[in-house]
Design a protein around this motif. Structure first.
Motif, short mmCIF file in Angstrom:
data_model
loop_
_atom_site.label_atom_id
_atom_site.label_comp_id
_atom_site.label_asym_id
_atom_site.label_seq_id
_atom_site.Cartn_x
_atom_site.Cartn_y
_atom_site.Cartn_z
N LEU A 39 0.79 -1.04 -0.33
CA LEU A 39 -0.09 -0.36 -0.21
C LEU A 39 0.76 1.36 0.31
CD1 LEU A 39 -3.06 -0.60 2.54
CD2 LEU A 39 -3.23 -0.79 0.08
N ASN A 40 2.08 1.02 0.64
CA ASN A 40 3.24 2.24 0.67
C ASN A 40 2.64 3.32 1.38
OD1 ASN A 40 5.30 3.54 -0.06
ND2 ASN A 40 4.42 4.84 -1.56
N ARG A 41 1.19 2.76 2.64
CA ARG A 41 2.12 3.54 3.31
C ARG A 41 1.80 3.47 4.79
NH1 ARG A 41 -5.50 4.59 2.76
NH2 ARG A 41 -4.94 1.94 0.97
N PRO A 42 1.59 4.12 5.75
CA PRO A 42 1.63 3.84 7.09
C PRO A 42 0.11 2.64 7.29
CG PRO A 42 2.39 6.11 7.84
CD PRO A 42 1.00 5.45 5.67
N ALA A 43 0.50 1.32 7.93
CA ALA A 43 0.01 0.53 8.69
C ALA A 43 0.18 -0.76 9.37
CB ALA A 43 0.00 -0.58 6.95
N ARG A 44 -0.92 -1.18 9.89
CA ARG A 44 -0.85 -2.12 11.37
C ARG A 44 -1.17 -3.13 11.01
NH1 ARG A 44 -2.61 0.86 16.27
NH2 ARG A 44 -1.70 -1.17 16.97
N PHE A 45 -0.79 -4.68 11.50
CA PHE A 45 -2.03 -5.61 11.18
C PHE A 45 -1.40 -6.01 13.00
CE2 PHE A 45 -2.05 -9.69 8.43
CZ PHE A 45 -3.88 -9.48 8.94
N ILE A 46 -3.10 -6.68 13.62
CA ILE A 46 -2.89 -6.71 14.79
C ILE A 46 -3.57 -8.15 14.34
CG2 ILE A 46 -3.25 -6.92 17.28
CD1 ILE A 46 -3.64 -3.67 16.51
N LEU A 47 -3.49 -9.46 15.01
CA LEU A 47 -3.31 -10.65 14.49
C LEU A 47 -4.15 -11.59 15.88
CD1 LEU A 47 -0.21 -12.47 12.90
CD2 LEU A 47 -3.08 -11.61 12.11
N CYS A 48 -4.93 -11.63 16.24
CA CYS A 48 -5.50 -12.17 17.85
C CYS A 48 -5.86 -13.26 18.01
CB CYS A 48 -6.92 -11.39 18.00
SG CYS A 48 -6.58 -9.87 18.04
N ASP A 49 -6.15 -14.26 18.56
CA ASP A 49 -6.29 -15.71 18.49
C ASP A 49 -5.57 -16.25 20.00
OD1 ASP A 49 -6.24 -18.47 18.58
OD2 ASP A 49 -6.41 -17.98 16.25
N GLY A 50 -6.43 -17.53 20.78
CA GLY A 50 -5.93 -17.49 22.09
C GLY A 50 -5.04 -18.93 22.22
N ASP A 51 -5.52 -19.19 21.23
CA ASP A 51 -4.90 -20.96 20.28
C ASP A 51 -3.81 -21.25 20.28
OD1 ASP A 51 -5.87 -23.65 20.09
OD2 ASP A 51 -6.64 -23.56 18.31
N LEU A 52 -3.24 -22.65 20.65
CA LEU A 52 -1.89 -22.54 20.61
C LEU A 52 -1.53 -23.68 19.57
CD1 LEU A 52 -0.53 -23.13 24.79
CD2 LEU A 52 -0.26 -21.62 23.23
N VAL A 53 -0.74 -23.62 19.20
CA VAL A 53 -0.28 -25.05 17.70
C VAL A 53 -0.66 -26.55 18.23
CG1 VAL A 53 0.66 -25.36 15.79
CG2 VAL A 53 0.51 -23.05 17.00
N GLU A 54 -1.07 -26.98 17.60
CA GLU A 54 -1.44 -28.43 17.95
C GLU A 54 -0.86 -29.35 16.97
OE1 GLU A 54 -4.56 -29.62 20.22
OE2 GLU A 54 -5.79 -27.48 19.89
N ALA A 55 -0.78 -30.50 17.02
CA ALA A 55 -0.54 -31.46 15.97
C ALA A 55 -1.11 -31.66 15.09
CB ALA A 55 -0.10 -32.37 16.59
N LYS A 56 -2.46 -31.53 15.15
CA LYS A 56 -3.94 -31.87 14.23
C LYS A 56 -3.83 -30.53 13.81
CE LYS A 56 -7.33 -29.93 17.58
NZ LYS A 56 -8.52 -29.41 18.16
N ASN A 57 -3.12 -29.10 13.90
CA ASN A 57 -3.48 -28.21 12.73
C ASN A 57 -1.85 -28.49 11.98
OD1 ASN A 57 -3.53 -26.40 16.61
ND2 ASN A 57 -4.98 -26.90 14.80
N LEU A 58 -1.33 -28.90 12.28
CA LEU A 58 -0.02 -29.33 11.08
C LEU A 58 -0.80 -29.60 9.64
CD1 LEU A 58 2.90 -30.62 13.29
CD2 LEU A 58 2.40 -27.75 12.11
N ILE A 59 -2.22 -30.26 9.55
CA ILE A 59 -2.37 -30.31 8.43
C ILE A 59 -2.59 -29.67 7.70
CG2 ILE A 59 -4.11 -32.83 7.28
CD1 ILE A 59 -3.75 -33.52 10.03
#
Length: 175
Positions: A34-54
């Motif tokens: 975009l070539n302008r000031p930007a922020r990106f805030i990611l929100c999640d309380g979950d932890l990465v588990e083996a089942k997520n890798l698929i």
């Protein structure tokens, strides 16, 4: 719908699993371009588990770590942005309203001229359950600069997408 091209952007994304995890790198790239000031805030309380890798955007080295932190640190560094994340679930209207409150940026417009500009806020919900989706549905646009909302989530097979647009406190497209 037209977006102003001269204002800073803040993108807040709830959920970094199946939908958000794959969207994050593309959104970081878009904000960088975009070539302008930007922020990106990611929100999640979950932890990465083996089942997520698929089916999620994580590697074995990420196991046991917070999903939002992993993705924010990975992609913010690649695109030269500050890593911003909330390592918990955003489940109340108050938490959400605090996150989407527009900030003020001091933008240089000449050698000695600076102008204050309020950031445009975009909100994405990439969650897969109603408890996390509830603050999105009940937030009543207290922020006039929150332009759009998209919520999409999936589990191992079913999924859903809801999109709505508000502008200047008016609903343009109802979710």
């Amino acid at each position: 719908m037209r977006f102003p091209t001269d204002v800073p952007v803040k993108l807040v994304m709830l959920g970094t699993g199946g939908t958000g995890g794959h969207a994050a790198p593309h959104l970081y790239r878009m904000l960088h371009a975009l070539n302008r000031p930007a922020r990106f805030i990611l929100c999640d309380g979950d932890l990465v588990e083996a089942k997520n890798l698929i089916r999620q955007n994580f590697a074995p080295a990420d196991l046991g770590q917070n999903k939002a932190r992993v993705l924010a640190e990975r992609y913010a560094s690649v695109f030269g942005m500050k890593a911003e994340y909330v390592p918990s679930f955003v489940e109340t209207r108050e938490e959400l309203m605090r996150l989407i409150r527009p900030g003020i940026w001091e933008i240089k417009e000449g050698p000695y001229l600076y102008k204050l500009k309020r950031e445009m806020v975009l909100l994405l919900g990439c969650v897969d359950n109603n408890k996390s989706r509830r603050p999105l549905a009940t937030r009543r646009s207290a922020s006039r600069k929150t332009w759009s909302i998209l919520t999409a989530g999936m589990r191992s097979s079913p999924g859903q997408v809801v999109c709505g647009v508000r502008r200047n406190g008016r609903t343009i497209f109802k979710p």
